[in-house]
Design an enzyme around this catalytic site. Structure first.
Site, mmCIF file in Angstrom:
data_model
loop_
_atom_site.group_PDB
_atom_site.id
_atom_site.type_symbol
_atom_site.label_atom_id
_atom_site.label_comp_id
_atom_site.label_asym_id
_atom_site.label_seq_id
_atom_site.Cartn_x
_atom_site.Cartn_y
_atom_site.Cartn_z
ATOM 1 N N ASP A 192 -34.095 -28.462 -51.373
ATOM 2 C CA ASP A 192 -33.245 -29.626 -51.126
ATOM 3 C C ASP A 192 -31.765 -29.266 -51.156
ATOM 4 O O ASP A 192 -30.961 -29.864 -50.448
ATOM 5 C CB ASP A 192 -33.517 -30.706 -52.183
ATOM 6 N N ALA A 195 -32.449 -39.465 -56.662
ATOM 7 C CA ALA A 195 -31.791 -38.333 -57.318
ATOM 8 C C ALA A 195 -31.079 -38.806 -58.604
ATOM 9 O O ALA A 195 -31.714 -39.364 -59.478
ATOM 10 C CB ALA A 195 -30.825 -37.658 -56.338
#
Lengths: 256, 256, 256, 256
Positions: free
Chosen positions: A45, A157
């Site tokens: 990511d 996140a």
């Protein structure tokens, strides 16, 4: 005639990612990003975020394959069938946040964020913040570790760590989430319309210094920060059918 | 014969607190703290904490009166009747935490905390921590903003902001509470027996610098921190009957 | 020529609400709801919900004025200026949920909900539920007190008590929120696209009886429940400018 | 001379548990519980709870072995070495809660609970409760699904589902935890000293019927409930060294 003939490969600097890049470049060629129809990112990511930041205004779609430890934004890695996968992939369009930070020197610092803009105390002194939305004062004094504004893409996140809600990817919302609020101590934050303009002022900034971070770009000692969605910038992420970001964020909500 | 004949007054540096000190000293005299039977602190919770820190090993009881904006640890201010109030006050005994922090130079840094010991990331890079309790590894990798260990007295302070539980004052427990945990992201922390010895190691400390804070004493760039209750130190806080700290913490739990 | 010439007044059965109705009807007339351009509801949120339910398919806009104890969905009460306020009011369109519940007799029970559809255990035995979204199994066994699906309008009601997120009023989302989840015990629920079709099956229904409730309509001993937004039904709520439901839900998020 | 010569075996009614009982009874004999030095329970947590309830005042220690799906309160099952394991086992002493419920007929209903006493709404109407602790009114109106009082042993059960804190086993505390609080809607409950006497009154009981449950004993339509620890009853649970209930509850707090 394939839509995605010219491919640019980027890889994170692990052995595994570099090897994948070499193998795939040999099969498919490897053009510079500016000549590419698609960028294929090989890593985790972190690389995906970095690649999106690097080509933010290029409108070139990005297809990630997982060669890292965390791959929420990425497709599974497979050596074979890349051309077919690109042709059948589905595209998700997301928009970044635009952060404008002001510091004591009068400078204005600009940065874009794909996940979130966060403000954070720099020392043991709690931050004291004031928050306005669309010019209306909404919170006149928040004593806290900090606060963040998250996109739907970033809602799984840092926002989630700070106890904010997960937002489905195509929802026109931003999450405003406090980080360890001390007063008002049970404030849980707010979901705002995506056209909201958020302004956060740092109170007693000399005694209580605060930094502002747009994804990984950090400005220290800020006095005020404005955050809004930059709807003029489209970021195109490509996903295999049945594994779109919408599906991932949905199924993430049923994980525990 | 009164128990509390010799009184030392301390005040925070606001006009209101200084005026109260002058008035009361005129009536009751004002001896140096080392000759006092009781210290009377005039200000807010900040002054109260500071006074307890300054006289931590003196065993002199401290009676606070509220001349500040926040007075959770303090009695109401009244000019009259101080001698009677001191005689009838109830004493709560609390113990501080002992923090031992280790940094890269090999130095060992010691500090005591009445409220909490917290570890916190210094930059935008999330902290990566490992936690052992009584020599047993309990969490091999916590990615987070930080973590804290709180006493019952401190459980209504930073611990509460970080979503930790309020602990009744005389309970033999410590709260271990994560601050914005990213992975494991739904970890809520733990209540530990008060004799627990907690050791927190900072992983990847060069890339992810972390500071350690004992109440207001901050050490930057620590590598490991040990925290335990210092049961050898007794701190005596005095409260008017019906307004003890136990009662305050209990009623705080019914506030909202 | 005013848009809202013919007004129907409804009032809850308190003295205060009835008196307001008498006064206003004398000034403005009072037509039967089916001949009205607008229904003016005088009472609390309960009356407002009941009025919307009664005229769900009529497409007649409803303007509430607060003559009750709780008035989240209502405008302030004032005797004067009603005609002008109606002309300048802003309209919010919301859609109800359609609940289809199935019981052991094979019966199919239909009800509409403006706030939420909830399933709930009827005895001390925890409910055991299975949840599918759009035909995809998402949670194969949820042991809990129950679960609910909430509209944005209902997100500040029962959903909030069950620790679900507040959703801005015009957002195309539904909240799926567990009530006291026992296993998976840290599941926080999900935000779903508003076109989602949710199906909840009751497992071991004889041992663990469950009721289903659409707002205030309760069916006992259900075996399965389907919930979806009924986008074919528009409900028109009118609010004074600057006091719209969108504004209320936004500012509710900054209350604490 | 072994302390645990006379063993009574009890088993849940599954094939697996019955087979284990037959095997072990053949080896060790099987006396009636009233003649036993120890009761060995073969099944899951449900059987363990049931066995403790059945022999609540007998003071006979209970050693459980896991032949069920959930075995938080149980030791691992092994056919061999039972005598040695019993001799080396560590004993945890816990106390039940005593619930006194009052209903409309004037009846007084008594029950003991090892995990928790909970009050719960019986219909879609939210419960309206008033809570006093040690004779002091602490919450004059809680609108909610219900409320519970949990022992440390029960803190990982229903209490955890209702978002209450896990309490280490030997801590002198009870958890008072609201279930879906609607008003005050952000109340998180309280940790109380174990000698606290909690009294919960049901307001508007005719319109809002509430049941009271002590573990699995349910009384419907109660008007008021008193809950206190019954410190006069000791329950002895035996665990293999290193696998005590204290250790399990501690390590449960680090699971996620």
């Amino acid at each position: 005639m394939p839509r995605f003939r010219n491919i640019a490969f980027v890889a994170s600097d692990t052995e595994e990612a570099e090897a994948a890049r070499a193998t795939l470049a040999k099969r498919h060629g490897d053009v510079p990003p500016e000549q590419a129809d698609v960028i294929v990112a090989l890593g985790g990511d972190g690389l995906m975020l970095q690649t999106m930041h690097r080509h933010l205004k290029s409108r070139i779609p990005i297809y990630g394959m997982n060669r890292g430890s965390v791959g929420f934004l990425l497709n599974d890695y497979r050596e074979d069938g890349l051309a077919e996968r690109l042709e059948s992939a589905e595209t998700t369009v997301i928009h970044p946040l635009r952060m404008t930070a002001h510091d004591a020197s009068g400078a204005q610092l600009l940065a874009l964020a794909i996940n979130e803009v966060s403000l954070f105390r720099q020392t043991y002194q709690a931050a004291k913040l004031r928050i306005a939305v669309d010019g209306t004062l909404r919170m006149d004094e928040l004593i806290c570790d900090g606060v963040l504004v998250s996109t739907p893409a970033g809602s799984t996140a840092y926002n989630l760590s700070a106890h904010g809600p997960i937002i489905p990817i195509n929802t026109p919302l931003l999450a405003l989430t406090p980080i360890s609020p001390f007063r008002p101590r049970r404030w849980r934050g707010a979901l705002l319309p995506n056209e909201a303009k958020v302004r956060i002022e740092v109170l007693e900034a000399a005694k209580r210094p605060v930094s502002a971070v747009a994804d990984h770009t950090e400005f220290r000692d800020v006095l005020a920060v404005e955050v809004m969605e930059e709807s003029g910038i489209d970021i195109f992420m490509m996903f295999d059918p049945g594994h779109t970001l919408a599906e991932r964020i949905l199924s993430e909500q049923f994980g525990y």
